[in-house]
Enzyme design. Structure first.
Site, PDB file in Angstrom:
ATOM      1  N   SER A 196     -44.737 -37.408 -23.454  1.00  0.00           N
ATOM      2  CA  SER A 196     -45.805 -37.791 -24.383  1.00  0.00           C
ATOM      3  C   SER A 196     -45.515 -39.119 -25.061  1.00  0.00           C
ATOM      4  O   SER A 196     -44.364 -39.554 -25.171  1.00  0.00           O
ATOM      5  CB  SER A 196     -45.974 -36.721 -25.465  1.00  0.00           C
ATOM      6  OG  SER A 196     -46.124 -35.443 -24.901  1.00  0.00           O
TER       7      SER A 196
HETATM    8  N1  SAH Z   1     -43.481 -32.673 -24.826  1.00  0.00           N
HETATM    9  C1  SAH Z   1     -43.362 -32.972 -23.424  1.00  0.00           C
HETATM   10  C2  SAH Z   1     -44.755 -33.036 -22.849  1.00  0.00           C
HETATM   11  C3  SAH Z   1     -44.792 -32.823 -21.402  1.00  0.00           C
HETATM   12  S1  SAH Z   1     -46.431 -32.846 -20.720  1.00  0.00           S
HETATM   13  C4  SAH Z   1     -42.647 -34.302 -23.235  1.00  0.00           C
HETATM   14  O1  SAH Z   1     -42.762 -35.147 -24.121  1.00  0.00           O
HETATM   15  O2  SAH Z   1     -41.989 -34.490 -22.214  1.00  0.00           O
HETATM   16  C5  SAH Z   1     -46.941 -31.167 -20.930  1.00  0.00           C
HETATM   17  C6  SAH Z   1     -46.163 -30.149 -20.164  1.00  0.00           C
HETATM   18  O3  SAH Z   1     -46.830 -28.900 -20.335  1.00  0.00           O
HETATM   19  C7  SAH Z   1     -46.086 -30.387 -18.656  1.00  0.00           C
HETATM   20  O4  SAH Z   1     -44.734 -30.447 -18.282  1.00  0.00           O
HETATM   21  C8  SAH Z   1     -46.768 -29.150 -18.055  1.00  0.00           C
HETATM   22  O5  SAH Z   1     -46.164 -28.682 -16.863  1.00  0.00           O
HETATM   23  C9  SAH Z   1     -46.626 -28.143 -19.173  1.00  0.00           C
HETATM   24  N2  SAH Z   1     -47.576 -27.032 -19.144  1.00  0.00           N
HETATM   25  C10 SAH Z   1     -48.903 -27.044 -18.789  1.00  0.00           C
HETATM   26  N3  SAH Z   1     -49.448 -25.829 -18.928  1.00  0.00           N
HETATM   27  C11 SAH Z   1     -48.445 -24.999 -19.380  1.00  0.00           C
HETATM   28  C12 SAH Z   1     -48.368 -23.620 -19.707  1.00  0.00           C
HETATM   29  N4  SAH Z   1     -49.428 -22.792 -19.632  1.00  0.00           N
HETATM   30  N5  SAH Z   1     -47.182 -23.137 -20.135  1.00  0.00           N
HETATM   31  C13 SAH Z   1     -46.091 -23.920 -20.235  1.00  0.00           C
HETATM   32  N6  SAH Z   1     -46.098 -25.236 -19.931  1.00  0.00           N
HETATM   33  C14 SAH Z   1     -47.258 -25.780 -19.521  1.00  0.00           C
END
Ligand code: SAH
Length: 215
Positions: free
Chosen positions: A60
């Protein structure tokens, strides 16, 4: 420029953009973002923007993370649920601010990579689950049934009841909500004397929260 100096520049930038919570700024000054981005992108690690981390997912934007953390007013004794571990960067920030962090990621390879980085950094107050985070924390250990703070870093089409059920009394949850393939609005949900209250805040753009087996 050294990563340490770039990190301080990012903190200054966040401050200039209106982040005033000293606990948030301190966490950003402690966590090396370069460890959470693919090596070939490390030159961009301190740009204030999202970057690809593989599997079609992104780390993010620092400013968006900072806004969400500031809304949550995280205290040192808080137990936090973090949905969408992704790179683990936000999880690491949370680990510096709170007592314990339970984090859920549906893509196994991303969770395992995040676990490796956080372990290397000596972070010990984080628990991991691989699966659908919209159902909340379902592991027997730690046996938490509710959380002081819940943060969701993927865009939901509706607020998952499995998560609001796990907001503790006087707790807060922040989640981006909006139609699929569109931007979202940050929704803040609070629980006071059992009653949930929802307020809407900034516009944002997250990768989708994948609920259940749907794509
Ligand atoms: N805070 C993280 C954001 C990653 S993007 C960072 O800064 O790296 C959001 C993430 O949510 C992705 O890796 C995606 O695979 C995950 N995601 C999507 N749907 C989800 C769900 N139902 N449960 C858990 N993770 C999920």
């Amino acid at each position: 420029m050294r990563f340490e100096d770039q990190r301080q520049n990012l903190v200054n930038q966040l401050e200039a953009l209106g982040i005033t919570d000293a606990k948030v700024l301190r966490a950003f000054s402690l966590v090396p973002r370069e460890d959470f981005v693919p090596q070939h992108l490390s030159a961009y690690a301190y740009n204030n923007r999202p970057l690809p981390i593989g599997e079609g997912q992104t780390i993010s934007q620092p400013w968006m993370i900072a806004i969400m953390l500031q809304y949550l007013d995280i205290q040192k004794h808080h137990i936090v649920l973090d949905i969408g571990t992704g790179s683990g960067y936000q999880t690491a920030l949370l680990a510096h601010m709170a007592a314990e962090v339970c984090t859920i990621e549906r893509i196994e390879s991303l969770s395992l990579q995040a676990q490796t980085v956080l372990k290397k950094q000596g972070v010990k107050n984080v628990y991991y689950r691989i699966g659908d985070g919209s159902r909340g924390w379902e592991k027997a250990y730690p046996p938490h049934k509710s959380f002081d703070r819940i943060i969701v870093s993927a865009g939901a089409t509706e607020i998952p009841a499995g998560l609001t059920d796990q907001i503790a009394e006087d707790g807060l949850m922040i989640i981006p909500v909006g139609p699929r393939d569109s931007h979202q609005i940050l929704h803040m949900i609070s629980r006071k004397q059992g009653e949930l209250t929802v307020t809407q805040h900034d516009a944002c753009a997250f990768v989708p929260l994948i609920v259940g087996d749907t794509q």
